[in-house]
Design a protein around this motif. Structure first.
Motif, PDB file in Angstrom:
ATOM      1  N   THR A   1      68.246  23.458  44.073  1.00  0.00           N
ATOM      2  CA  THR A   1      69.227  22.766  43.240  1.00  0.00           C
ATOM      3  C   THR A   1      70.393  22.329  44.107  1.00  0.00           C
ATOM      4  O   THR A   1      71.101  23.162  44.682  1.00  0.00           O
ATOM      5  N   ARG A   2      70.571  21.016  44.227  1.00  0.00           N
ATOM      6  CA  ARG A   2      71.661  20.489  45.040  1.00  0.00           C
ATOM      7  C   ARG A   2      72.987  20.647  44.301  1.00  0.00           C
ATOM      8  O   ARG A   2      73.028  20.875  43.092  1.00  0.00           O
ATOM      9  N   VAL A   3      74.082  20.471  45.036  1.00  0.00           N
ATOM     10  CA  VAL A   3      75.400  20.627  44.433  1.00  0.00           C
ATOM     11  C   VAL A   3      75.679  19.526  43.416  1.00  0.00           C
ATOM     12  O   VAL A   3      76.550  19.682  42.553  1.00  0.00           O
ATOM     13  N   ASP A   4      74.945  18.400  43.486  1.00  0.00           N
ATOM     14  CA  ASP A   4      75.137  17.338  42.500  1.00  0.00           C
ATOM     15  C   ASP A   4      74.241  17.525  41.283  1.00  0.00           C
ATOM     16  O   ASP A   4      74.182  16.660  40.408  1.00  0.00           O
ATOM     17  N   GLY A   5      73.532  18.652  41.210  1.00  0.00           N
ATOM     18  CA  GLY A   5      72.715  18.969  40.050  1.00  0.00           C
ATOM     19  C   GLY A   5      71.267  18.557  40.142  1.00  0.00           C
ATOM     20  O   GLY A   5      70.456  18.936  39.288  1.00  0.00           O
ATOM     21  N   VAL A   6      70.894  17.772  41.146  1.00  0.00           N
ATOM     22  CA  VAL A   6      69.504  17.334  41.308  1.00  0.00           C
ATOM     23  C   VAL A   6      68.631  18.533  41.693  1.00  0.00           C
ATOM     24  O   VAL A   6      68.992  19.318  42.571  1.00  0.00           O
ATOM     25  N   LYS A   7      67.480  18.659  41.012  1.00  0.00           N
ATOM     26  CA  LYS A   7      66.564  19.756  41.285  1.00  0.00           C
ATOM     27  C   LYS A   7      65.280  19.235  41.922  1.00  0.00           C
ATOM     28  O   LYS A   7      64.753  18.199  41.519  1.00  0.00           O
ATOM     29  N   LEU A   8      64.789  19.960  42.912  1.00  0.00           N
ATOM     30  CA  LEU A   8      63.510  19.659  43.553  1.00  0.00           C
ATOM     31  C   LEU A   8      62.694  20.939  43.584  1.00  0.00           C
ATOM     32  O   LEU A   8      63.241  22.034  43.804  1.00  0.00           O
ATOM     33  N   GLY A   9      61.385  20.800  43.353  1.00  0.00           N
ATOM     34  CA  GLY A   9      60.519  21.968  43.371  1.00  0.00           C
ATOM     35  C   GLY A   9      59.376  21.796  44.349  1.00  0.00           C
ATOM     36  O   GLY A   9      58.897  20.670  44.587  1.00  0.00           O
ATOM     37  N   PHE A  10      58.933  22.913  44.917  1.00  0.00           N
ATOM     38  CA  PHE A  10      57.845  22.902  45.883  1.00  0.00           C
ATOM     39  C   PHE A  10      56.962  24.115  45.620  1.00  0.00           C
ATOM     40  O   PHE A  10      57.434  25.150  45.136  1.00  0.00           O
ATOM     41  N   THR A  11      55.695  24.000  45.941  1.00  0.00           N
ATOM     42  CA  THR A  11      54.780  25.123  45.789  1.00  0.00           C
ATOM     43  C   THR A  11      53.728  25.084  46.893  1.00  0.00           C
ATOM     44  O   THR A  11      53.413  24.003  47.423  1.00  0.00           O
ATOM     45  N   ASP A  12      53.183  26.248  47.210  1.00  0.00           N
ATOM     46  CA  ASP A  12      52.092  26.303  48.180  1.00  0.00           C
ATOM     47  C   ASP A  12      50.737  26.292  47.484  1.00  0.00           C
ATOM     48  O   ASP A  12      49.698  26.485  48.120  1.00  0.00           O
ATOM     49  N   HIS A  13      50.748  26.048  46.144  1.00  0.00           N
ATOM     50  CA  HIS A  13      49.494  25.892  45.419  1.00  0.00           C
ATOM     51  C   HIS A  13      48.888  24.526  45.765  1.00  0.00           C
ATOM     52  O   HIS A  13      49.566  23.665  46.333  1.00  0.00           O
ATOM     53  N   ASP A  14      47.615  24.308  45.385  1.00  0.00           N
ATOM     54  CA  ASP A  14      46.957  23.048  45.747  1.00  0.00           C
ATOM     55  C   ASP A  14      47.170  21.942  44.727  1.00  0.00           C
ATOM     56  O   ASP A  14      46.593  20.850  44.855  1.00  0.00           O
ATOM     57  N   ARG A  15      47.966  22.174  43.693  1.00  0.00           N
ATOM     58  CA  ARG A  15      48.329  21.118  42.758  1.00  0.00           C
ATOM     59  C   ARG A  15      49.742  21.366  42.245  1.00  0.00           C
ATOM     60  O   ARG A  15      50.262  22.483  42.330  1.00  0.00           O
ATOM     61  N   ASP A  16      50.336  20.320  41.705  1.00  0.00           N
ATOM     62  CA  ASP A  16      51.706  20.435  41.203  1.00  0.00           C
ATOM     63  C   ASP A  16      51.767  21.395  40.017  1.00  0.00           C
ATOM     64  O   ASP A  16      50.821  21.478  39.212  1.00  0.00           O
ATOM     65  N   LEU A  17      52.897  22.088  39.906  1.00  0.00           N
ATOM     66  CA  LEU A  17      53.120  23.026  38.806  1.00  0.00           C
ATOM     67  C   LEU A  17      54.498  22.786  38.209  1.00  0.00           C
ATOM     68  O   LEU A  17      55.435  22.437  38.935  1.00  0.00           O
ATOM     69  N   VAL A  18      54.629  22.971  36.915  1.00  0.00           N
ATOM     70  CA  VAL A  18      55.939  22.945  36.273  1.00  0.00           C
ATOM     71  C   VAL A  18      56.383  24.394  36.115  1.00  0.00           C
ATOM     72  O   VAL A  18      55.795  25.167  35.357  1.00  0.00           O
ATOM     73  N   VAL A  19      57.410  24.757  36.867  1.00  0.00           N
ATOM     74  CA  VAL A  19      57.873  26.140  36.914  1.00  0.00           C
ATOM     75  C   VAL A  19      59.339  26.204  36.518  1.00  0.00           C
ATOM     76  O   VAL A  19      60.182  25.526  37.129  1.00  0.00           O
ATOM     77  N   ASP A  20      59.632  26.982  35.517  1.00  0.00           N
ATOM     78  CA  ASP A  20      61.010  27.177  35.092  1.00  0.00           C
ATOM     79  C   ASP A  20      61.724  25.844  34.828  1.00  0.00           C
ATOM     80  O   ASP A  20      62.903  25.671  35.135  1.00  0.00           O
ATOM     81  N   GLY A  21      60.971  24.886  34.281  1.00  0.00           N
ATOM     82  CA  GLY A  21      61.541  23.590  33.935  1.00  0.00           C
ATOM     83  C   GLY A  21      61.582  22.578  35.061  1.00  0.00           C
ATOM     84  O   GLY A  21      62.028  21.444  34.857  1.00  0.00           O
TER      85      GLY A  21
END
Length: 210
Positions: free
Chosen positions: A20-40
């Motif tokens: 979560t950047r200071v301007d509120g933008v959120k980026l997510g990453f995972t080591d799984h082999d497909r995208d996941l929606v985690v905690d929003g």
């Protein structure tokens, strides 16, 4: 000890990181082999984000650790790094059941203290929560001035004192520069010698020997 969510399948765990950047933008990453929606947050697979140190080294240690990642326009871009958008960003690390991402365990939180580029990748230096305890806050009460000669707090015009230096003492500030009004020390504060003083019969014991 961390409490594990009911139904969490240890055989289907992966890592996820939410930044979560200071301007509120959120980026997510995972080591799984497909995208996941985690905690929003949508955590992208293949983003190249990986920890450079063990979880325990980052979580509650006052020191620093590292995380590595790949620069790409869909995730962390070179322009955003150069603009300082990730300075001070918060990082949350989680273990997630990829079959049911709502089942998760929060591992640690950290703050990005610095980011550097290494070719086509970046390296983020992470500081754990207890790093705040190592930061100096406020001022130190000392007899000497803690301003720098000629700076805004000092106020001395160096053009009128070419080559001048200052030893931070009250007498120097007042006699050499006539700048006592801006002195940033505490010249009347008792020093360690005051702790060793004791009253002596026949002497003037009014505190004047400080």
């Amino acid at each position: 000890m961390r409490a594990l969510p009911e139904g969490l399948d240890l055989a289907r765990l992966c890592h996820a990181w939410i930044l979560t950047r200071v301007d509120g933008v959120k980026l997510g990453f995972t080591d799984h082999d497909r995208d996941l929606v985690v905690d929003g947050a949508t955590c992208r697979a293949g983003g190249g984000w990986s920890p450079g140190a063990s979880d325990t080294a980052v979580g509650y240690a006052p020191g620093q650790a590292a995380a590595l990642g790949v620069l790409d326009d869909a995730g962390i871009s070179e322009d955003d790094l150069a603009a300082g958008l990730y300075d001070g960003a918060k990082v949350l690390a989680l273990r997630v059941d990829w079959s049911a991402p709502s089942r998760l365990v929060r591992l640690w939180t950290a703050t990005i203290a610095a980011v550097s580029r290494e070719g086509a990748a970046f390296k983020a230096t992470l500081a754990g929560p207890l790093a705040d305890l190592e930061r100096v806050a406020g001022r130190t009460f000392t007899r000497l001035c803690d301003a720098r000669l000629g700076d805004a707090r000092c106020g001395v015009d160096l053009s009128g004192h070419p080559g001048a230096t200052c030893d931070k003492r009250w007498t120097t500030c007042t006699r050499a520069f006539g700048n006592g009004v801006n002195f940033r020390g505490f010249p009347t504060a008792p020093g360690e010698d005051f702790l060793t003083l004791y009253p002596v019969e026949g002497e003037r014991n009014d505190g004047g020997r400080r």
